[in-house]
Every structure is written in structure tokens, then in C-alpha cells.
Write a protein that holds these residues in place. Sequence first.
Motif, short mmCIF file in Angstrom:
data_model
loop_
_atom_site.label_atom_id
_atom_site.label_comp_id
_atom_site.label_asym_id
_atom_site.label_seq_id
_atom_site.Cartn_x
_atom_site.Cartn_y
_atom_site.Cartn_z
N THR A 94 -23.92 82.99 10.61
CA THR A 94 -22.48 82.84 10.78
C THR A 94 -22.16 82.30 12.16
N ASN A 95 -21.12 81.51 12.24
CA ASN A 95 -20.64 81.03 13.54
C ASN A 95 -19.72 82.05 14.21
N ASN A 96 -19.52 83.18 13.59
CA ASN A 96 -18.70 84.24 14.18
C ASN A 96 -19.31 84.66 15.51
N SER A 97 -18.55 84.51 16.59
CA SER A 97 -19.04 84.91 17.91
C SER A 97 -18.17 85.99 18.53
N THR A 98 -17.24 86.52 17.75
CA THR A 98 -16.37 87.56 18.30
C THR A 98 -16.99 88.95 18.16
N ARG A 99 -17.89 89.14 17.18
CA ARG A 99 -18.54 90.42 16.95
C ARG A 99 -20.03 90.35 17.30
N ARG A 100 -20.58 91.51 17.66
CA ARG A 100 -22.01 91.58 17.92
C ARG A 100 -22.79 91.46 16.61
N ARG A 101 -24.02 91.04 16.73
CA ARG A 101 -24.90 90.91 15.57
C ARG A 101 -24.97 92.23 14.80
N GLN A 102 -25.06 93.32 15.53
CA GLN A 102 -25.13 94.65 14.90
C GLN A 102 -23.90 94.91 14.04
N GLN A 103 -22.72 94.52 14.53
CA GLN A 103 -21.48 94.76 13.79
C GLN A 103 -21.43 93.93 12.50
N ILE A 104 -21.92 92.70 12.56
CA ILE A 104 -21.94 91.86 11.36
C ILE A 104 -22.92 92.44 10.34
N TYR A 105 -24.05 92.90 10.82
CA TYR A 105 -25.02 93.56 9.95
C TYR A 105 -24.40 94.79 9.28
N GLU A 106 -23.70 95.60 10.05
CA GLU A 106 -23.06 96.80 9.50
C GLU A 106 -21.97 96.45 8.50
N VAL A 108 -18.44 84.72 30.73
CA VAL A 108 -18.24 84.62 29.29
C VAL A 108 -16.76 84.63 28.97
N SER A 109 -16.25 83.52 28.47
CA SER A 109 -14.88 83.45 27.99
C SER A 109 -14.93 83.76 26.50
N GLY A 110 -14.66 85.02 26.16
CA GLY A 110 -14.77 85.45 24.77
C GLY A 110 -14.38 86.90 24.64
N SER A 111 -14.65 87.48 23.50
CA SER A 111 -14.28 88.86 23.23
C SER A 111 -15.15 89.83 24.03
N GLU A 112 -14.70 91.07 24.12
CA GLU A 112 -15.49 92.09 24.81
C GLU A 112 -16.81 92.34 24.09
N ASP A 113 -16.80 92.25 22.77
CA ASP A 113 -18.04 92.43 22.02
C ASP A 113 -19.04 91.32 22.32
N LEU A 114 -18.55 90.10 22.51
CA LEU A 114 -19.44 89.00 22.86
C LEU A 114 -20.06 89.25 24.23
N LYS A 115 -19.26 89.71 25.17
CA LYS A 115 -19.79 90.02 26.50
C LYS A 115 -20.85 91.10 26.42
N GLU A 116 -20.62 92.09 25.56
CA GLU A 116 -21.58 93.18 25.40
C GLU A 116 -22.88 92.66 24.78
N GLU A 117 -22.77 91.69 23.87
CA GLU A 117 -23.96 91.08 23.28
C GLU A 117 -24.85 90.49 24.37
N PHE A 118 -24.23 89.85 25.35
CA PHE A 118 -24.98 89.25 26.45
C PHE A 118 -25.57 90.33 27.35
N ARG A 119 -24.77 91.33 27.68
CA ARG A 119 -25.26 92.40 28.57
C ARG A 119 -26.44 93.13 27.94
N SER A 120 -26.39 93.33 26.62
CA SER A 120 -27.45 94.06 25.93
C SER A 120 -28.78 93.32 25.98
N ARG A 121 -28.74 92.03 26.29
CA ARG A 121 -29.95 91.24 26.41
C ARG A 121 -30.31 90.95 27.86
N GLY A 122 -29.71 91.72 28.76
CA GLY A 122 -30.08 91.64 30.16
C GLY A 122 -29.47 90.49 30.92
N VAL A 123 -28.46 89.83 30.34
CA VAL A 123 -27.80 88.72 31.02
C VAL A 123 -26.74 89.27 31.96
#
Length: 252
Positions: free
Chosen positions: A47-59, A94-109
Amino acid sequence: MGIDFQKIKAVAFDLDGTIYYGPDLIEGALETVEYVRNKGLKVFFLTNNSTRRRQQIYEKLLKIGVPCSLKEVYSSGYATAEYVNRLNLQDVFVSGSEDLKEEFRSRGVSVVSSEDARNLVIGYNPKFSYDDITQALRVALKSDLVISCNLDRSYPGEGGLLFPGCGAMVGAIEAASGRKSDIIVGKPSRYMLDVIMAAEGLQNNEILVVGDTYDSDVMMAKNAESPSILIGNKYHPDTICVDSISEIMELF
């Protein structure tokens, strides 16, 4: 355009408009996914959805009744975070949602708020505002790289109604700054397919892309030289077209 279905080892399904509309599962989607699995093929969800984390889309997929594993789910936000991580880029705005920022932080960025950041990432943000354009504009004028999650103009939400996509945010920032994105990670880029093929040992003619949008789903497949199926009341001579996802079961 013919497809040698005997060679297909995996199917990559789009999500919005293909598997679901907003919170609602599309008729025939679950049965089609199960049919493909029962044929012994691997299944992935892109999906091109970038507003939610991968985990949220999976759930979400689990919640609406689509059995899957986390490793089968790829989003443009997750893929962009992985791309940035692979390049070892730090000092990222990161110009995006808070969840997108968290996606980056969770990968050490290292996600920063400074307008002097060396790299800019643009993702979808349902709360996108004039202030967001202003900040991203200032970052874009100084940054080394501008990386966009995708250029989708719109996406189908609940009831199939269209909503502005990430491309609307990217367009506003590019217009204000006069600077184009250096890298587009999501569809129609082939990046997500390349990651899957590398991880699963697949060739490009062994993974079939199924989606409802020619400009993103089919073009991603074409860029990867992979076969595709387009769903909906549309016709394009360079891909197989079906009216509904259920018809795919008749092709195998």
C-alpha cells in the motif's frame, strides 16, 4: 497482455480499493486471497498508505478478517523508513503524520524538528496545514535530499469516496520550494517489489501485481517488468483487466 500463470509464485495485492474501502472488506477479496494461498503461492500486501505504521496496517487486515503475517505487509511509509535506514541517513525532517515519524524512529532514524535538517521526507498527513508547507519549504531549500513516500493524487476511502493523497502534500511543498523530489519510494517505483523479490528469491516474472490503479499499481509492475492485473471498469491494452477481484480466481 498474456500472463504465464504457471510461472507465478507470489501475488502482491494493493490494499485501498482492492482489498478494502476504509474499514470495509471488499466483496470477494478474502476468498481471492485464500484461493491464491491454497494454490501454494506467496501473498503480499502493498500500500502507498504512509500515514499509518506497518504494524497498524497489519492489525487492520487482521481486524477485518484477512489472515496474514507482519512480514507480508509493505507500506510506502515503512519502505521509505527502510530506504533511509539503508542509506544511513540521519538528521531527517519528516513532514507527515506522527505515526510516520514513529515508523522512522523505531528503525533508529534520527527524526529532527530543525528547519536546518539535512534530509526531508514527505509523507501523507491528514492534518496537513499551511504551517506544514512552510516548514517543509524551508527544509527543502537547504536539505541534501528530498524523499517522498509516493505521489498518489488521491485514494479511495470508506464507501469508495476519493480523498487527497500524499501527492497533494508533495505537490504543495514542491510548488512552494521550486524543488522536485529526488527520490520516490512508493508505487509506481519498483522499490517495494525489489525488496520482496530479494528477500524471497523471486524473479520479476514470478510475482504478480493486483491493484485498482493503473498509474501506481500497474506502473509499478511495468517498472519491475512484472505481470499485473487491473481491477475495475477500466481497460488498458498492456495489462489484464477484470471487473472485480473475484474474477482473478478464474484466471489461475
